[in-house]
Design an enzyme around this catalytic site. Sequence first.
Site, PDB file in Angstrom:
ATOM      1  CD  GLU A  44      -2.651   0.992   2.692  1.00 44.28           C
ATOM      2  OE1 GLU A  44      -3.624   1.763   2.840  1.00 44.28           O
ATOM      3  OE2 GLU A  44      -2.318   0.138   3.548  1.00 44.28           O
ATOM      4  CE  LYS A 128      -7.203   1.016   3.609  1.00 44.98           C
ATOM      5  NZ  LYS A 128      -5.967   1.499   4.302  1.00 44.98           N
ATOM      6  CB  CYS A 164      -4.380  -2.179   4.291  1.00 48.50           C
ATOM      7  SG  CYS A 164      -3.489  -2.340   5.879  1.00 48.50           S
TER       8      CYS A 164
END
Length: 582
Positions: A44, A128, A164
């Site tokens: 990330e 995300k 994540c």
Amino acid sequence: MPRLRLALAQTNPVVGDLEGNSAEIVAAVRRARDAGADLVAFGEMALSGYPIEDLASRPSFLGACRARAAGLATELDEAGLGDIVVVVGHPDGPFEPRAFTTTNAPTAIAQNVASIIQNGEIKARYAKHHLPNYSVFDEYRIFIAGDELLVLRMRGIDVALIICEDLWRDGGPVNRVASADAGMLLVINASPYERDKNEVRLPLVVRRAVENDTIVAYVNIVGGQDDLLFDGDSVVVDRQGSIIARAPQFVPHLLVTDIDAEAATLDDLPPDVARVTLELPMSGSLTDQTALTADVAVVPDELEQVWNALVLGLGDYVRKNGFRSVTLGLSGGIDSAVCASLAADAIGASSVYGVSMPSRWSSDHSRSDADDLAERIGVHYETQAIADLVQPIETQLALDGIAAENLQARIRGIILMGLSNQHGHLVLTTGNKSELAVGYSTIYGDSVGGFAPLKDVPKMLVWELARWRNAFAARRGETPPIPENSISKPPSAELRPDQTDQDSLPEYEILDALLEDYINGGFGRNELVERGFDAETVDRIISLVDHSEWKRRQSAIGTKISRTAFGRDRRLPITYRPTAVD
């Protein structure tokens, strides 16, 4: 069953160093291609570094990141690396605020994305979904959330991609992986290190693999960024949750493994799932070849992990901020001894400058222990006595008691900062978390410095680390760096005759347990008493902690290794008057 050769690249980015981070990415892609990889994934924000904090609100920074991602695609293609699929994380924007369906901050103009690069183009991007807003994270304030799962089809395998926090939250994209029937879930991460985090992180990866009946590949960045430390520890687990491959902690690494995944069968996907098909060269097909034997790194024991984390956090802070050396006071005590040993491991003993600053109250053993430490480690070493500097100020201002004690610490701070200014050293402050919690440091004195290696290390752990480091050296046939007397003698600031820490504090074993429950556990006064702590001790320690916030707010940063470190983890008002004891 189709096979895909996967490379997970855990790199050590620097926030804002787009060119340097790109060079590291290109080098890793080249190594992945040499290893025959079809797909290489980076962590990330590997292109920009992480966390970017309020850089996410700068259109110029976001535009530079977007341009660099496009430039990286061109650069890879021109280097003959275009046919390998590259997944790289970076911020994207600027977008119009509220340009996407979202419930977060109305002023956010950036997204946290993964770009999929092949043949000189960005083929797709994934944003995300879940933006954390706890502990050290404030993504909910600075990013616009995504709302669509991305699936990459290559070599007959569907690879779902998430970022994540998307793995940690039930609901959202992780729940769509099963409905998409993906053969592999690829997760790119910037997940900070904490003690015992593997007791949570790896079980989560295993659980997601089992509940989605899919292989999970988890890639993390590595390295220090201010007070955060990323440990790498990238891992691949199979559908049953068994580890296929694992990268080492705390070092950049390219983990290459073959994935034998279930063939893609779904042609029609749910409306909130997008699919991109990527063609790979048939000459590189691995379907009929013997599978590559992947590395499975051994995870060190806890004390070695903590030591390695502190070494990397300190070393990266020094290197990434352009310092060539560090200086610190060597008192002969345990804290300065451990700090000096960490610094020598992090940047080399030749770049460490220790200073003994004895006062009229300094014991002979403190001076000799500091001498012994410097000789064992091999650092630069000098003595700057402070008695003649303290006396005229003490006399002119008629100082006594605590004021006179603190003056000694402040003169030492002046010496260290003077040497820092003269020679360009970074000053290390040697206080530990227990002292910082109760305010047992002198503001502008022993608290002076630019980095605090032990800021998140309780006193009892300092002793454990010292013993571990000495034992580690002995096993390797090396001289143990820390004098035994520094470990065994009662700790003291030596600001008055026969002073010890336990003159005014409970035994550190009790203090650290109480602080753990109050700071990390969040227990109140009555709960602490119910847990067995003496009521008078609880009242005194809580008062010390609460009334020392003003000092902590001015203290140097240091590597976070616990769930609740002082700093961005724990934000309390300085001006605070409780209306009740609990």
